[in-house]
Design a protein around this motif. Structure first.
Motif, PDB file in Angstrom:
ATOM      1  N   GLU A  27      -1.020   6.790  -4.386  1.00  0.00           N
ATOM      2  CA  GLU A  27      -2.193   5.910  -4.358  1.00  0.00           C
ATOM      3  C   GLU A  27      -1.782   4.468  -4.637  1.00  0.00           C
ATOM      4  O   GLU A  27      -2.209   3.542  -3.938  1.00  0.00           O
ATOM      5  CB  GLU A  27      -3.226   6.373  -5.383  1.00  0.00           C
ATOM      6  CG  GLU A  27      -3.908   7.674  -5.017  1.00  0.00           C
ATOM      7  CD  GLU A  27      -4.817   8.177  -6.126  1.00  0.00           C
ATOM      8  OE1 GLU A  27      -5.045   7.429  -7.104  1.00  0.00           O
ATOM      9  OE2 GLU A  27      -5.303   9.319  -6.010  1.00  0.00           O
ATOM     10  N   THR A  28      -0.943   4.277  -5.658  1.00  0.00           N
ATOM     11  CA  THR A  28      -0.491   2.928  -5.997  1.00  0.00           C
ATOM     12  C   THR A  28       0.312   2.322  -4.857  1.00  0.00           C
ATOM     13  O   THR A  28       0.152   1.144  -4.524  1.00  0.00           O
ATOM     14  CB  THR A  28       0.378   2.971  -7.276  1.00  0.00           C
ATOM     15  OG1 THR A  28      -0.365   3.626  -8.303  1.00  0.00           O
ATOM     16  CG2 THR A  28       0.770   1.592  -7.728  1.00  0.00           C
ATOM     17  N   THR A  29       1.169   3.142  -4.251  1.00  0.00           N
ATOM     18  CA  THR A  29       1.985   2.653  -3.140  1.00  0.00           C
ATOM     19  C   THR A  29       1.122   2.286  -1.945  1.00  0.00           C
ATOM     20  O   THR A  29       1.358   1.263  -1.287  1.00  0.00           O
ATOM     21  CB  THR A  29       3.019   3.721  -2.737  1.00  0.00           C
ATOM     22  OG1 THR A  29       3.788   4.084  -3.879  1.00  0.00           O
ATOM     23  CG2 THR A  29       3.944   3.226  -1.660  1.00  0.00           C
ATOM     24  N   ALA A  63      -0.522  -0.973  -2.679  1.00  0.00           N
ATOM     25  CA  ALA A  63       0.459  -2.055  -2.554  1.00  0.00           C
ATOM     26  C   ALA A  63       0.758  -2.339  -1.091  1.00  0.00           C
ATOM     27  O   ALA A  63       0.918  -3.502  -0.695  1.00  0.00           O
ATOM     28  CB  ALA A  63       1.745  -1.687  -3.306  1.00  0.00           C
ATOM     29  N   ALA A  64       0.809  -1.304  -0.264  1.00  0.00           N
ATOM     30  CA  ALA A  64       1.058  -1.495   1.168  1.00  0.00           C
ATOM     31  C   ALA A  64      -0.093  -2.243   1.814  1.00  0.00           C
ATOM     32  O   ALA A  64       0.114  -3.129   2.655  1.00  0.00           O
ATOM     33  CB  ALA A  64       1.282  -0.148   1.840  1.00  0.00           C
ATOM     34  N   LYS A  65      -1.334  -1.925   1.418  1.00  0.00           N
ATOM     35  CA  LYS A  65      -2.495  -2.642   1.966  1.00  0.00           C
ATOM     36  C   LYS A  65      -2.455  -4.110   1.556  1.00  0.00           C
ATOM     37  O   LYS A  65      -2.721  -4.999   2.362  1.00  0.00           O
ATOM     38  CB  LYS A  65      -3.791  -1.989   1.476  1.00  0.00           C
ATOM     39  CG  LYS A  65      -4.071  -0.656   2.101  1.00  0.00           C
ATOM     40  CD  LYS A  65      -5.318  -0.029   1.509  1.00  0.00           C
ATOM     41  CE  LYS A  65      -5.528   1.379   2.030  1.00  0.00           C
ATOM     42  NZ  LYS A  65      -6.660   2.050   1.372  1.00  0.00           N
ATOM     43  N   THR A  66      -2.117  -4.344   0.295  1.00  0.00           N
ATOM     44  CA  THR A  66      -2.022  -5.730  -0.184  1.00  0.00           C
ATOM     45  C   THR A  66      -0.918  -6.476   0.554  1.00  0.00           C
ATOM     46  O   THR A  66      -1.098  -7.637   0.953  1.00  0.00           O
ATOM     47  CB  THR A  66      -1.746  -5.743  -1.702  1.00  0.00           C
ATOM     48  OG1 THR A  66      -2.758  -4.984  -2.356  1.00  0.00           O
ATOM     49  CG2 THR A  66      -1.745  -7.154  -2.246  1.00  0.00           C
ATOM     50  N   ALA A  67       0.223  -5.827   0.758  1.00  0.00           N
ATOM     51  CA  ALA A  67       1.331  -6.460   1.476  1.00  0.00           C
ATOM     52  C   ALA A  67       0.939  -6.736   2.922  1.00  0.00           C
ATOM     53  O   ALA A  67       1.289  -7.792   3.482  1.00  0.00           O
ATOM     54  CB  ALA A  67       2.573  -5.580   1.413  1.00  0.00           C
ATOM     55  N   ALA A  68       0.217  -5.812   3.547  1.00  0.00           N
ATOM     56  CA  ALA A  68      -0.222  -6.020   4.931  1.00  0.00           C
ATOM     57  C   ALA A  68      -1.194  -7.190   5.008  1.00  0.00           C
ATOM     58  O   ALA A  68      -1.129  -8.018   5.929  1.00  0.00           O
ATOM     59  CB  ALA A  68      -0.865  -4.753   5.474  1.00  0.00           C
ATOM     60  N   SER A  69      -2.089  -7.269   4.025  1.00  0.00           N
ATOM     61  CA  SER A  69      -3.032  -8.389   3.996  1.00  0.00           C
ATOM     62  C   SER A  69      -2.283  -9.708   3.806  1.00  0.00           C
ATOM     63  O   SER A  69      -2.590 -10.708   4.476  1.00  0.00           O
ATOM     64  CB  SER A  69      -4.033  -8.176   2.869  1.00  0.00           C
ATOM     65  OG  SER A  69      -4.856  -9.298   2.718  1.00  0.00           O
TER      66      SER A  69
END
Length: 109
Positions: A73-75, A78-84
């Protein structure tokens, strides 16, 4: 020899030998049965310990699964935040490229 015949003495010693043989067999059988009972009890104790070890292992694996799920879930967050962030950086780079690509405007004094 005290008036006893050889046959009578032989029977006497044979009876003694038989008694010792029977006594030895009884002792050996008792030792064997005792050993088998001890092995059975040791086996039962090992089964109990193995059951508790398996329960502890299952509990540990359950906790590991929970930690892995939270890590997933955390990863993913973090992936969504990095994509944004990558999308925002891409938009900024496009704007910068557009600004650089535009011919300079002349200002009249």
């Amino acid at each position: 020899m005290n008036g006893e015949t050889v046959v009578k003495r032989a029977k006497h010693w044979w009876r003694r030998a038989e008694l010792w043989l029977i006594a030895g067999l009884l002792v050996l059988s008792g030792m064997t049965i005792g050993y088998q009972i001890a092995m059975y009890n040791a086996h039962q104790m090992m089964i109990i310990e193995l059951t508790s070890i398996r329960a502890a292992y299952d509990h540990a694996m359950g906790r590991k699964d929970e930690r892995l799920e939270s890590l997933v879930e955390t990863t993913s967050e973090a992936a969504k935040t990095a994509a944004s962030a990558a999308e925002t950086a891409s938009q900024a780079a496009n704007k910068a490229a557009d600004v650089v690509a535009q011919p300079p405007t002349q200002s009249t004094p």
